[in-house]
Design a protein around this motif. Structure first.
Motif, PDB file in Angstrom:
ATOM      1  N   ASP A  46       9.164   5.573  10.429  1.00  0.00           N
ATOM      2  CA  ASP A  46       9.389   4.295   9.746  1.00  0.00           C
ATOM      3  C   ASP A  46       8.245   3.301   9.922  1.00  0.00           C
ATOM      4  O   ASP A  46       8.391   2.122   9.665  1.00  0.00           O
ATOM      5  N   ILE A  49       6.184   1.995   6.124  1.00  0.00           N
ATOM      6  CA  ILE A  49       6.679   2.455   4.821  1.00  0.00           C
ATOM      7  C   ILE A  49       6.966   1.184   4.026  1.00  0.00           C
ATOM      8  O   ILE A  49       7.964   0.514   4.250  1.00  0.00           O
ATOM      9  N   ASP A  50       6.051   0.858   3.142  1.00  0.00           N
ATOM     10  CA  ASP A  50       6.130  -0.382   2.372  1.00  0.00           C
ATOM     11  C   ASP A  50       5.274  -0.233   1.112  1.00  0.00           C
ATOM     12  O   ASP A  50       5.041   0.890   0.672  1.00  0.00           O
ATOM     13  N   TYR A  56       3.666   8.668  -0.262  1.00  0.00           N
ATOM     14  CA  TYR A  56       3.858   8.992   1.149  1.00  0.00           C
ATOM     15  C   TYR A  56       4.265  10.457   1.261  1.00  0.00           C
ATOM     16  O   TYR A  56       4.884  11.020   0.358  1.00  0.00           O
ATOM     17  N   PRO A 135       7.982   3.509  -2.423  1.00  0.00           N
ATOM     18  CA  PRO A 135       9.231   3.226  -1.712  1.00  0.00           C
ATOM     19  C   PRO A 135       9.683   1.769  -1.809  1.00  0.00           C
ATOM     20  O   PRO A 135      10.850   1.480  -1.598  1.00  0.00           O
ATOM     21  N   THR A 170      12.660   2.169   3.706  1.00  0.00           N
ATOM     22  CA  THR A 170      11.892   1.695   4.856  1.00  0.00           C
ATOM     23  C   THR A 170      11.858   2.699   6.006  1.00  0.00           C
ATOM     24  O   THR A 170      11.220   2.436   7.029  1.00  0.00           O
ATOM     25  N   LEU A 189       3.744  11.219   9.462  1.00  0.00           N
ATOM     26  CA  LEU A 189       3.885  10.373   8.270  1.00  0.00           C
ATOM     27  C   LEU A 189       2.492  10.029   7.766  1.00  0.00           C
ATOM     28  O   LEU A 189       1.641   9.576   8.538  1.00  0.00           O
ATOM     29  N   GLY A 191       0.162   8.217   4.357  1.00  0.00           N
ATOM     30  CA  GLY A 191       0.141   7.379   3.168  1.00  0.00           C
ATOM     31  C   GLY A 191      -1.157   7.611   2.424  1.00  0.00           C
ATOM     32  O   GLY A 191      -2.223   7.723   3.046  1.00  0.00           O
TER      33      GLY A 191
END
Length: 194
Positions: A46, A49-50, A56, A135, A170, A189, A191
């Motif tokens: 988390d 994540i924006d 992603y 997201p 999120t 994770l 991006g």
């Protein structure tokens, strides 16, 4: 030279070996890395994540449960709430021994996306990737795609799903329908730079 790429230097001039540019458009950036330990009941990804990135992905490696034939469950956090119901998804499965595939679809089924674990024992681990886009987009419902390969049986799973929510994603949580996540499972994770 290590770390250099062949680069065009303009019309009429020869290409040259130059240091690779970093962080440009289309580059995957590592945002968070988690390795499971202590028989974790769940793993959350988390960090950031924006709307920083439009794309992603989460890669997972050596993932397995401490219980035989448990299902991998993936849940999303919208805003500050982890949702356990309201998911709709389709899972397709193929094996190394067949040219056909089988499929399952669910309207909610416990509120999670389910892909299979190999169960306990040597070599029963799974590798895969979870992908999602924009997201932070609250105008449309968000969904994800999951690709998974289970080593022991040469089984591949593909899952596409969505949840009828128009809130920002999120967080992404991994857990199992039974047992805990074995120690040493890796989750990363990423991006992609816009």
């Amino acid at each position: 030279t290590d770390g250099h790429v062949l680069t065009a230097t303009g019309a009429g001039s020869a290409p040259a070996w130059e240091a690779a540019a970093g962080g440009g458009s289309g580059t995957w950036n590592k945002l968070q890395e988690v390795t499971s330990s202590g028989d974790a009941a769940e793993v959350d990804l988390d960090t950031t994540i924006d709307d920083t990135y439009d794309q992603y992905k989460i890669t997972f490696m050596t993932l397995d449960s401490t219980s035989d034939n448990a299902q991998v469950w993936i849940r999303l956090r919208y805003g500050g709430t982890w949702y356990t119901a309201g998911y709709a998804y389709h899972i397709s499965t193929n094996t190394k021994d067949s040219a056909s595939y089988s499929a399952l679809n669910y309207g909610s089924a416990g509120g999670t996306v389910a892909i299979k674990s190999g169960g306990t024992g040597t070599g029963n681990v799974s590798y895969g990737e979870v992908r999602f886009w924009k997201p932070s987009d609250t105008a449309d419902t968000n969904g994800i795609l999951i690709s998974q390969f289970r080593c022991t049986e040469g089984v591949s799973y593909g899952t596409g799903w969505h949840m009828s929510r128009t809130e920002a994603i999120t967080g992404v949580r991994f857990l199992f329908s039974a047992g805990t996540i074995v120690d040493g499972a890796e989750f990363i994770l990423w991006g992609m730079t816009k």
